[in-house]
Each structure stands twice: as structure tokens, then as C-alpha cells.
Design a protein around this motif. Structure first.
Motif, PDB file in Angstrom:
ATOM      1  N   SER A  37       0.828  -1.203   0.000  1.00 58.25           N
ATOM      2  CA  SER A  37       0.000   0.000   0.000  1.00 58.25           C
ATOM      3  C   SER A  37       0.865   1.257   0.000  1.00 58.25           C
ATOM      4  CB  SER A  37      -0.911   0.001   1.232  1.00 58.25           C
ATOM      5  OG  SER A  37      -1.744   1.142   1.236  1.00 58.25           O
ATOM      6  N   THR A  38       0.410   2.272  -0.747  1.00 51.21           N
ATOM      7  CA  THR A  38       1.084   3.573  -0.817  1.00 51.21           C
ATOM      8  C   THR A  38       0.023   4.667  -0.781  1.00 51.21           C
ATOM      9  OG1 THR A  38       0.969   3.657  -3.235  1.00 51.21           O
ATOM     10  CG2 THR A  38       2.937   2.617  -2.262  1.00 51.21           C
ATOM     11  N   PRO A  39       0.420   5.925  -0.578  1.00 54.39           N
ATOM     12  CA  PRO A  39      -0.574   7.005  -0.661  1.00 54.39           C
ATOM     13  C   PRO A  39      -1.327   7.012  -1.987  1.00 54.39           C
ATOM     14  CG  PRO A  39       1.420   7.815   0.388  1.00 54.39           C
ATOM     15  CD  PRO A  39       1.722   6.411  -0.086  1.00 54.39           C
ATOM     16  N   ALA A  40      -0.667   6.633  -3.066  1.00 50.09           N
ATOM     17  CA  ALA A  40      -1.342   6.608  -4.371  1.00 50.09           C
ATOM     18  C   ALA A  40      -2.446   5.557  -4.402  1.00 50.09           C
ATOM     19  CB  ALA A  40      -0.330   6.343  -5.482  1.00 50.09           C
ATOM     20  N   SER A  41      -2.189   4.392  -3.818  1.00 52.01           N
ATOM     21  CA  SER A  41      -3.207   3.337  -3.844  1.00 52.01           C
ATOM     22  C   SER A  41      -4.301   3.580  -2.822  1.00 52.01           C
ATOM     23  CB  SER A  41      -2.566   1.962  -3.604  1.00 52.01           C
ATOM     24  OG  SER A  41      -2.036   1.867  -2.294  1.00 52.01           O
ATOM     25  N   ASP A 100      -2.834  -3.429 -18.559  1.00 51.85           N
ATOM     26  CA  ASP A 100      -2.178  -4.724 -18.806  1.00 51.85           C
ATOM     27  C   ASP A 100      -0.682  -4.624 -18.541  1.00 51.85           C
ATOM     28  OD1 ASP A 100      -4.646  -5.639 -19.615  1.00 51.85           O
ATOM     29  OD2 ASP A 100      -4.177  -5.621 -21.757  1.00 51.85           O
ATOM     30  N   ASP A 101      -0.072  -3.534 -19.004  1.00 49.27           N
ATOM     31  CA  ASP A 101       1.371  -3.367 -18.857  1.00 49.27           C
ATOM     32  C   ASP A 101       1.761  -3.199 -17.388  1.00 49.27           C
ATOM     33  OD1 ASP A 101       4.095  -2.795 -20.030  1.00 49.27           O
ATOM     34  OD2 ASP A 101       3.732  -0.878 -19.032  1.00 49.27           O
ATOM     35  N   LEU A 102       0.997  -2.428 -16.635  1.00 48.87           N
ATOM     36  CA  LEU A 102       1.310  -2.218 -15.225  1.00 48.87           C
ATOM     37  C   LEU A 102       1.188  -3.509 -14.429  1.00 48.87           C
ATOM     38  CD1 LEU A 102      -0.439   1.236 -14.720  1.00 48.87           C
ATOM     39  CD2 LEU A 102       2.017   0.787 -14.500  1.00 48.87           C
ATOM     40  N   VAL A 103       0.152  -4.294 -14.702  1.00 53.50           N
ATOM     41  CA  VAL A 103      -0.001  -5.581 -14.015  1.00 53.50           C
ATOM     42  C   VAL A 103       1.170  -6.498 -14.362  1.00 53.50           C
ATOM     43  CG1 VAL A 103      -1.407  -7.674 -13.847  1.00 53.50           C
ATOM     44  CG2 VAL A 103      -2.512  -5.426 -13.833  1.00 53.50           C
ATOM     45  N   ARG A 104       1.525  -6.536 -15.632  1.00 53.47           N
ATOM     46  CA  ARG A 104       2.639  -7.401 -16.055  1.00 53.47           C
ATOM     47  C   ARG A 104       3.940  -6.976 -15.394  1.00 53.47           C
ATOM     48  NH1 ARG A 104       6.589  -6.667 -19.344  1.00 53.47           N
ATOM     49  NH2 ARG A 104       5.697  -4.717 -20.160  1.00 53.47           N
ATOM     50  N   ARG A 105       4.231  -5.685 -15.420  1.00 54.78           N
ATOM     51  CA  ARG A 105       5.490  -5.204 -14.849  1.00 54.78           C
ATOM     52  C   ARG A 105       5.542  -5.440 -13.341  1.00 54.78           C
ATOM     53  NH1 ARG A 105       5.769   0.771 -16.773  1.00 54.78           N
ATOM     54  NH2 ARG A 105       7.596   0.785 -15.367  1.00 54.78           N
ATOM     55  N   ALA A 106       4.419  -5.254 -12.659  1.00 59.36           N
ATOM     56  CA  ALA A 106       4.401  -5.490 -11.220  1.00 59.36           C
ATOM     57  C   ALA A 106       4.633  -6.958 -10.900  1.00 59.36           C
ATOM     58  CB  ALA A 106       3.068  -5.029 -10.629  1.00 59.36           C
ATOM     59  N   SER A 107       4.125  -7.845 -11.752  1.00 58.94           N
ATOM     60  CA  SER A 107       4.311  -9.277 -11.508  1.00 58.94           C
ATOM     61  C   SER A 107       5.737  -9.727 -11.792  1.00 58.94           C
ATOM     62  CB  SER A 107       3.329 -10.089 -12.360  1.00 58.94           C
ATOM     63  OG  SER A 107       3.702 -10.077 -13.737  1.00 58.94           O
ATOM     64  N   ALA A 155       9.248  -2.248  -3.289  1.00 57.72           N
ATOM     65  CA  ALA A 155       8.989  -0.816  -3.461  1.00 57.72           C
ATOM     66  C   ALA A 155       8.557  -0.503  -4.893  1.00 57.72           C
ATOM     67  CB  ALA A 155      10.234  -0.008  -3.092  1.00 57.72           C
ATOM     68  N   GLU A 156       9.213  -1.146  -5.853  1.00 57.20           N
ATOM     69  CA  GLU A 156       8.826  -0.932  -7.246  1.00 57.20           C
ATOM     70  C   GLU A 156       7.423  -1.474  -7.508  1.00 57.20           C
ATOM     71  OE1 GLU A 156      10.495  -1.771 -11.781  1.00 57.20           O
ATOM     72  OE2 GLU A 156      11.091  -3.104 -10.139  1.00 57.20           O
ATOM     73  N   ARG A 157       7.137  -2.643  -6.959  1.00 56.32           N
ATOM     74  CA  ARG A 157       5.806  -3.210  -7.141  1.00 56.32           C
ATOM     75  C   ARG A 157       4.743  -2.293  -6.533  1.00 56.32           C
ATOM     76  NH1 ARG A 157       4.659  -9.026  -5.499  1.00 56.32           N
ATOM     77  NH2 ARG A 157       3.113  -8.818  -7.136  1.00 56.32           N
ATOM     78  N   ALA A 158       4.998  -1.778  -5.344  1.00 55.94           N
ATOM     79  CA  ALA A 158       4.045  -0.884  -4.695  1.00 55.94           C
ATOM     80  C   ALA A 158       3.795   0.357  -5.550  1.00 55.94           C
ATOM     81  CB  ALA A 158       4.559  -0.489  -3.314  1.00 55.94           C
ATOM     82  N   GLU A 159       4.857   0.915  -6.140  1.00 57.31           N
ATOM     83  CA  GLU A 159       4.709   2.101  -6.985  1.00 57.31           C
ATOM     84  C   GLU A 159       3.880   1.786  -8.224  1.00 57.31           C
ATOM     85  OE1 GLU A 159       5.576   4.795 -10.250  1.00 57.31           O
ATOM     86  OE2 GLU A 159       6.420   2.773 -10.125  1.00 57.31           O
ATOM     87  N   ARG A 210       0.151   3.295  -9.438  1.00 56.57           N
ATOM     88  CA  ARG A 210      -0.160   3.828 -10.768  1.00 56.57           C
ATOM     89  C   ARG A 210      -1.356   3.095 -11.379  1.00 56.57           C
ATOM     90  NH1 ARG A 210       5.472   3.649 -13.826  1.00 56.57           N
ATOM     91  NH2 ARG A 210       4.103   4.133 -15.595  1.00 56.57           N
ATOM     92  N   LEU A 211      -1.451   1.786 -11.138  1.00 58.12           N
ATOM     93  CA  LEU A 211      -2.595   1.030 -11.644  1.00 58.12           C
ATOM     94  C   LEU A 211      -3.897   1.524 -11.011  1.00 58.12           C
ATOM     95  CD1 LEU A 211      -3.735  -1.335 -13.322  1.00 58.12           C
ATOM     96  CD2 LEU A 211      -3.243  -2.834 -11.381  1.00 58.12           C
ATOM     97  N   VAL A 212      -3.869   1.835  -9.733  1.00 57.86           N
ATOM     98  CA  VAL A 212      -5.059   2.387  -9.082  1.00 57.86           C
ATOM     99  C   VAL A 212      -5.501   3.661  -9.797  1.00 57.86           C
ATOM    100  CG1 VAL A 212      -5.897   3.530  -6.981  1.00 57.86           C
ATOM    101  CG2 VAL A 212      -4.662   1.357  -6.815  1.00 57.86           C
ATOM    102  N   GLN A 213      -4.564   4.512 -10.157  1.00 59.77           N
ATOM    103  CA  GLN A 213      -4.907   5.755 -10.840  1.00 59.77           C
ATOM    104  C   GLN A 213      -5.566   5.487 -12.193  1.00 59.77           C
ATOM    105  OE1 GLN A 213      -1.022   7.590 -10.847  1.00 59.77           O
ATOM    106  NE2 GLN A 213      -1.326   8.554  -8.846  1.00 59.77           N
ATOM    107  N   VAL A 214      -5.060   4.482 -12.917  1.00 57.61           N
ATOM    108  CA  VAL A 214      -5.655   4.131 -14.211  1.00 57.61           C
ATOM    109  C   VAL A 214      -7.075   3.611 -14.022  1.00 57.61           C
ATOM    110  CG1 VAL A 214      -5.505   2.548 -16.173  1.00 57.61           C
ATOM    111  CG2 VAL A 214      -3.439   3.677 -15.321  1.00 57.61           C
ATOM    112  N   VAL A 215      -7.256   2.735 -13.056  1.00 57.42           N
ATOM    113  CA  VAL A 215      -8.575   2.148 -12.821  1.00 57.42           C
ATOM    114  C   VAL A 215      -9.556   3.218 -12.358  1.00 57.42           C
ATOM    115  CG1 VAL A 215      -9.860   0.483 -11.440  1.00 57.42           C
ATOM    116  CG2 VAL A 215      -7.621  -0.132 -12.369  1.00 57.42           C
ATOM    117  N   GLN A 216      -9.101   4.149 -11.516  1.00 58.19           N
ATOM    118  CA  GLN A 216      -9.996   5.208 -11.063  1.00 58.19           C
ATOM    119  C   GLN A 216     -10.316   6.204 -12.168  1.00 58.19           C
ATOM    120  OE1 GLN A 216      -8.185   6.862  -7.540  1.00 58.19           O
ATOM    121  NE2 GLN A 216      -8.903   5.195  -6.231  1.00 58.19           N
TER     122      GLN A 216
END
Length: 547
Positions: A357-361, A472-479, A485-489, A493-499
């Protein structure tokens, strides 16, 4: 909207006649702190060996097949009969179960080696070994209708070089694999039963577990019985468990008070305060990695897992309409009015309790009716804009739907509520036979389990039919990343796209609340429930009361 949905609308209207026309929104007030109680240990109490424990189950499970099931309530039953390669503990840490240790990963991240135990035996007498694990994982990858495929990532090859070793070879690194194998993807099925039953495996599942499947009476009950072949049979105390289907929370609470059931899941916040004061009733409660949301059908024309199609409605084609809905929802007031402050507002797929979890999420769209009205005006839709909302026909779900209906009405939305029985609602969601549906997800310890299946193009649980290359790209890169820390970031960003796109509008997170009989002849202990939402009964026992 097809004819099945239209037909349901009439039944929905009739079902709602017995309910209040609207739910008043109470003033927002801070929720009191809640203390997690994840288990009731046997401790020093005397165990009464044997007996049939009855659990009041809030909804009927879908098919008891680890490869295809999508219901939380199926996980309750399968937890007793189908152990996994890994599990989580009360703190959310991943621990070995049928695996002998955590996996080892090659330096390039493409080869995952899993040591497995060889002492277990399946309930049908088939020896457990690496080959059986490979058979299960291959089925999860190849069976038509599998909802586990995307959970396993870009897996190219599964092999068992010897009886105690499974090797997974990947096209690219996939860091969530251990967490995936701590849930249904890691439930190992008897290869003998798979060969005999094929796609009908779910009618009589055979796995390794403290209990084995006995019988199912549709819409009534599922019974499992102690498995004498279980490798830790001396730790199993009950003769059997009967999961009795009780959709009404009031009925579950009443049966718990009377002792007709000894355990009951998903107790209503309307009953919790009274039950907490009840003599002879104990409560387990914990937060959730999951969420409850409204899912909009933006492209699910041929069923989840199929390529998305086009739906020619403003709700499906114009993200401004969906954003307006999100801004119209007063999440905190909903939680206050419907759930007595017991649950928590949620605005994303990621729990604030997650290590990712981060402030962005954690950022939440504001309750902004004026901006919502402006967006609807910009979209040029006729008002009131009508949305059919399919939801479970339980009292709490209907209270929520009515409060949601009232919350967005002044903004210009007219929500038409369609109550549907839970297991049927799962089919409706999967088939794409809805305009909007209110359902949730019990959550996984790794965010990949809350994202990939639901938000990537063509994934098995992408009920909205959402497709966005950026997501799709954000999910792939996070996996692929092994850096937390990189995964959290990336998830932020994915939360921002979904919102921005709002294929799902997240509403709240439940607290998993389980009641049990704590005194008298039917007192029970050894029950556990964790943040993955599953009630664990494998080591439960009747115990001598402390009275």
C-alpha cells in the motif's frame, strides 16, 4: 440488455416490495477501532473426540472444482478437503503446506523449483508426489473455463524431475507465484480422480485434506467426513462437518444462539453487537485483503475470459458516466448507514493493510455530486440515467443496494435493483448477462491476486470485459518485479488508471466475522479465520466448556 435480464427485472421489483423504499444516510462519524480475533485455540481444554460440527454457510458454493470455482464459500469447503502447496498464517505470512519449503528461484527469475512432500496420500489412496502436482498445475493451465490460468502467470512448462521436486519454467519472471499457490491454484487434486472424472471432478472432489468429500444436497448442505488417510490424522478431532446453506443472516444468528449450528460465517453487522453480549457465543473477526464493488459491463459480450466486445451504451463506452457514478457515491455514509460503521470504505483493489500500500493506492475519489452532474452533462446523456444493478438477494446486500440507489439519485442516476440468488449471480457475472453488478472479492495476500484476473484483457475473472493496454502493462510489470517498493509504486499507478476508467467502482471492505458456540455441550474451539476470508475448520473440535 438480453431477455434473461429483462425477465429478472420483474422478479426483482416483486422482491423489493417487502423492503423499505430507501435507506436514510446517517451523519458520518468515525468508526470505532476493531480488534482482530483470528482464532479460538483449544489450549488446555479437554477435547471431546468425534461428533458432527454444523456450520451455517451464508451462500451456496459453486462447483467444488479448484480449477474453475470462483466463490468464497467454495473455498470454505475446499479448505477442509483440498490442501494447497502453500497457505497463509494469521499474520498473512506464506507458509508451506503440501510443499516441503518455500520455492527457490533461478537468478534470471525464469525457473521456479518447488520441493514437495511425499508422505501425504490422497483420500482415494493415490500417493501424493511431484507428478500429481504437475498434473494439477497442467490442468489449471489447459482446462477450458479455468479461472486459475492467469493466476499462474506466463508459465510455459511444468515438470516433475523426481518424486519430490516440481519445476516451473516461465517466459518471464513472475514474482506472485508463491502467493498464487497459497490458494485454489495450489490445491492439488488426485490424478486418479481426475482421470476417472475429468470435467466432472467437482461433483466428487478428491484431494489431500483432514476431511474427504461425502455428499452434497443442492441448495441445502455439503457434508465432509474425517479422512483416515490424512497424514496428520491425529490432529483431526471431528467425525464430520456439515455445511448447511443459510442465506439469511438473521437465521444464521438465531441458529447460532440455539446451538443448532456451532459455527456461522458472515454475520451481519446488524447482529454483531447483540451477539457479542450473548452468553455462550464467541466471535472471530478480522480485516480483509478484498473489496466489495460495483462492476460495470464495458465489454463482456461472450463471457469472462473471452476477448472483449462492444456494448453500445453510454455506461459502457463513455468513462465520464462511470466516473460520475463513482463521484456520486458517498462511501463513508454507506458504511455508516448500512453496516453500523463496522466495515471500511474502499476505493481500490489494495487494502491499506497490505505491505504494497502507498498514498497513491489509498487515494480515494471524493464524494462530489456537483462534479458528477457536470460529467453527466458533458456526456450528453438523458437524465435520469438508468442503470440496472444486479445484486445478491440477501438482506445486507439489498440494504446496500438501496442505500447506493439513494446516494446517487440526486446526481441524476436511477438505479434499478435486481435481486438474484448468490450462486446464480455468479453465473450472471461470468456470462456478462448484466449492466452493473454488485459483488466482491475476498482478497489475496499478493495484489496480483486482486488485479490480474479482473483487470487484464481476456483474463478469466475479467467480468467487466475491461481492456486497457496501460493497465495490462502495469499488471505485467508489477508481476515481474522482485522489488517490493517498485511493485508498490506500480500498483499505485494502476489504481490511478482504474480510477480514471472505472470498470469497477470500489465501495468498501468487510470485516470477516464468524460466530461460534463457546459454552455448553456444543462448545467448539480450533476455529480460525484470516484476512483471506476463509473460515478454517480442519483442526476444530468440540471441547469441554469453561463453565
Amino acid at each position: 440488455m438480453n431477455t434473461r435480464t429483462t425477465a429478472r427485472a420483474g422478479a426483482a421489483a416483486a422482491a423489493l416490495l417487502s423492503l423499505a423504499a430507501c435507506v436514510p444516510v446517517q451523519p458520518v462519524r468515525p468508526a470505532p477501532p476493531r480488534e482482530d480475533v483470528t482464532g479460538v485455540p483449544v489450549g488446555a481444554r479437554t477435547v471431546r473426540e468425534g461428533g458432527d460440527l454444523v456450520m451455517g454457510l451464508s451462500s451456496e458454493p459453486d462447483r467444488l472444482d479448484p480449477t474453475t470455482s470462483s466463490s468464497l464459500y467454495t473455498r470454505y469447503v475446499m479448505n477442509a478437503v483440498c490442501e494447497k502447496l502453500y497457505d497463509i498464517d494469521a499474520e498473512g505470512e506464506i507458509v508451506p503446506q503440501l510443499a516441503a519449503a518455500l520455492p527457490s528461484v533461478s537468478p534470471d527469475g525464469l525457473t521456479v523449483t518447488i520441493p514437495v512432500r511425499t508422505d501425504p496420500v490422497f483420500a482415494d489412496g493415490t500417493p501424493f508426489d511431484a507428478s500429481a502436482v504437475a498434473t494439477t498445475l497442467t490442468r489449471n493451465l489447459t482446462l477450458e473455463g479455468s479461472t486459475r490460468r492467469s493466476e499462474l502467470g506466463p508459465l510455459e512448462e511444468v515438470s516433475a524431475p523426481d518424486a519430490s521436486t516440481v519445476v516451473l519454467r516461465y517466459a518471464r519472471p513472475f514474482s506472485p507465484i508463491t502467493a498464487a499457490l497459497a490458494d485454489r491454484a495450489g490445491m492439488v487434486m488426485s490424478p486418479t480422480a481426475l482421470e476417472q472424472r475429468g470435467e466432472e471432478f467437482g461433483d466428487h472432489p478428491v484431494c489431500v485434506g483432514p476431511f474427504r468429500f461425502a455428499e452434497r444436497v443442492p441448495q441445502t448442505s455439503i457434508r465432509v467426513e474425517r479422512d483416515p488417510l490424512y497424514y496428520a490424522a491425529d490432529e483431526v478431532h471431528l467425525d464430520s462437518i456439515t455445511y448447511r446453506i443459510m442465506n439469511d443472516a438473521n437465521i444464521r444468528a438465531a441458529n447460532l444462539r440455539s446451538g443448532d449450528v456451532q459455527v456461522a460465517d458472515s454475520l451481519s453487522p446488524q447482529d454483531i453487537d447483540a451477539l457479542a453480549r450473548e452468553e455462550g457465543v464467541g466471535l472471530l473477526q478480522t480485516g480483509s485483503y478484498g473489496y466489495q464493488a460495483v462492476t460495470f459491463n464495458v465489454g463482456n459480450t461472450d463471457g469472462a475470459g473471452e476477448p472483449p466486445g462492444r456494448i453500445d451504451t453510454p455506461l459502457a463506452t463513455d468513462p465520464r458516466v462511470r466516473e460520475a457514478f463513482s463521484l456520486a457515491v458517498d462511501r463513508t455514509a454507506l458504511v455508516n448507514s448500512v453496516f453500523n460503521d463496522y466495515y471500511e470504505p474502499a476505493c481500490s483493489f489494495l487494502s491499506p493493510d497490505s505491505t504494497f500500500s502507498t498514498p497513491a493506492s489509498e487515494a480515494c475519489p471524493p464524494h462530489d455530486p456537483q462534479r458528477a452532474k457536470q460529467l453527466l452533462a458533458e456526456a450528453g446523456v438523458a437524465l435520469p440515467y438508468r442503470i440496472r444493478l444486479a445484486t445478491s438477494n440477501t438482506a445486507d446486500s439489498l440494504r446496500l443496494a438501496q442505500a447506493l440507489q439513494a446516494s446517487v439519485a440526486d446526481t441524476g442516476f436511477q438505479v434499478v435493483i435486481e435481486p438474484i440468488e448468490y450462486s446464480t449471480l455468479l453465473d450472471v457475472q461470468s456470462e456478462g448477462d448484466f449492466e452493473a453488478v454488485q459483488l466482491g472479492w475476498s482478497g489475496r495476500v499478493d495484489p496480483h491476486g486482486n488485479t490480474s484476473s479482473f483487470l487484464t484483457t481476456g483474463a478469466g475473472s475479467n467480468y467487466s470485459g475491461y481492456s486497457n493496454p496501460e493497465a495490462d502493462d502495469l499488471v505485467r510489470r508489477a508481476s515481474q518485479s522482485t522489488d517490493p517498493a517498485e511493485r508498490a509504486e506500480l500498483y499505485g499507478r494502476l489504481v490511478q488508471v482504474v480510477q480514471r476508467d472505472n470498470p469497477l467502482v470500489y465501495l468498501y471492505r468487510v470485516r470477516s466475522t464468524t460466530g461460534y458456540v463457546s459454552r455448553g455441550e456444543d462448545a467448539v474451539a480450533g476455529i480460525e479465520t484470516y484476512s483471506d476470508g476463509v473460515v478454517r475448520l480442519g483442526r476444530a473440535a468440540f471441547v469441554q466448556s469453561d463453565e
